[in-house]
Design a protein around this motif. Structure first.
Motif, PDB file in Angstrom:
ATOM      1  N   LEU A  36      70.989  50.846  35.602  1.00  0.00           N
ATOM      2  CA  LEU A  36      71.951  51.326  34.677  1.00  0.00           C
ATOM      3  C   LEU A  36      71.601  50.690  33.348  1.00  0.00           C
ATOM      4  CD1 LEU A  36      75.475  51.248  36.600  1.00  0.00           C
ATOM      5  CD2 LEU A  36      73.961  53.375  35.483  1.00  0.00           C
ATOM      6  N   GLY A  37      71.310  49.678  33.047  1.00  0.00           N
ATOM      7  CA  GLY A  37      71.102  48.932  31.847  1.00  0.00           C
ATOM      8  C   GLY A  37      69.881  49.445  31.197  1.00  0.00           C
ATOM      9  N   LEU A  43      68.530  55.933  27.207  1.00  0.00           N
ATOM     10  CA  LEU A  43      69.492  57.060  26.721  1.00  0.00           C
ATOM     11  C   LEU A  43      69.995  57.050  25.588  1.00  0.00           C
ATOM     12  CD1 LEU A  43      70.871  60.040  27.561  1.00  0.00           C
ATOM     13  CD2 LEU A  43      72.555  58.366  28.624  1.00  0.00           C
ATOM     14  N   LEU A  44      70.862  55.787  25.198  1.00  0.00           N
ATOM     15  CA  LEU A  44      71.377  55.626  23.902  1.00  0.00           C
ATOM     16  C   LEU A  44      70.142  55.530  22.950  1.00  0.00           C
ATOM     17  CD1 LEU A  44      74.032  55.806  22.754  1.00  0.00           C
ATOM     18  CD2 LEU A  44      74.272  53.229  23.031  1.00  0.00           C
ATOM     19  N   LEU A  63      70.510  44.750  23.953  1.00  0.00           N
ATOM     20  CA  LEU A  63      71.637  44.284  25.001  1.00  0.00           C
ATOM     21  C   LEU A  63      72.963  45.322  24.511  1.00  0.00           C
ATOM     22  CD1 LEU A  63      72.824  42.513  27.078  1.00  0.00           C
ATOM     23  CD2 LEU A  63      73.401  41.001  25.492  1.00  0.00           C
ATOM     24  N   VAL A  64      73.229  45.357  23.478  1.00  0.00           N
ATOM     25  CA  VAL A  64      74.413  46.059  22.855  1.00  0.00           C
ATOM     26  C   VAL A  64      74.168  47.601  23.251  1.00  0.00           C
ATOM     27  CG1 VAL A  64      75.585  47.033  21.042  1.00  0.00           C
ATOM     28  CG2 VAL A  64      74.974  44.545  21.006  1.00  0.00           C
ATOM     29  N   ILE A  68      76.318  49.891  26.095  1.00  0.00           N
ATOM     30  CA  ILE A  68      77.124  51.035  25.972  1.00  0.00           C
ATOM     31  C   ILE A  68      76.387  52.037  26.506  1.00  0.00           C
ATOM     32  CG2 ILE A  68      77.414  52.605  23.977  1.00  0.00           C
ATOM     33  CD1 ILE A  68      77.539  50.250  21.775  1.00  0.00           C
ATOM     34  N   GLY A  69      75.219  52.141  26.565  1.00  0.00           N
ATOM     35  CA  GLY A  69      74.436  53.445  27.473  1.00  0.00           C
ATOM     36  C   GLY A  69      74.811  53.095  28.894  1.00  0.00           C
ATOM     37  N   ALA A  70      75.049  52.147  29.481  1.00  0.00           N
ATOM     38  CA  ALA A  70      75.381  51.790  31.097  1.00  0.00           C
ATOM     39  C   ALA A  70      76.724  52.483  31.138  1.00  0.00           C
ATOM     40  CB  ALA A  70      75.116  50.367  31.364  1.00  0.00           C
TER      41      ALA A  70
END
Length: 84
Positions: A36-37, A43-44, A63-64, A68-70
């Motif tokens: 997911l990370g 994706l983001l 990391l940010v 948010i993407g996860a």
């Protein structure tokens, strides 16, 4: 992930996925957190590149973005399953 190697991407992805899991009150394993990370960050990052023309770099930035993407991926999965 921009500016980090594959090993760092796994570490950052795992941490971002774990943070998203805690934030979204989800219950997943470590492998799913890493996936997911990383996928969330990819994706983001793609969205940010298309919309803003750039993305956040370095460990903290990724990391940010991964977090948010996860969170977005967890939210989308819940919408598809009808658990929102």
């Amino acid at each position: 992930m921009e500016g980090v190697g594959w090993f760092a991407a796994i570490i950052i992805g795992g941490l971002a996925g774990w943070l998203a899991e805690k934030f979204m009150n989800s219950d997943m394993g470590i492998v799913m957190n890493i996936i997911l990370g990383i996928v969330g960050a990819l994706l983001l990052n793609a969205i940010l590149l298309a919309v803003a023309g750039g993305t956040l770099g370095g460990w903290i930035g990724q990391l940010v973005v991964g977090f948010i993407g996860a969170c977005l991926l967890i939210w989308i999965a819940r919408m598809i399953r009808g658990r929102a």
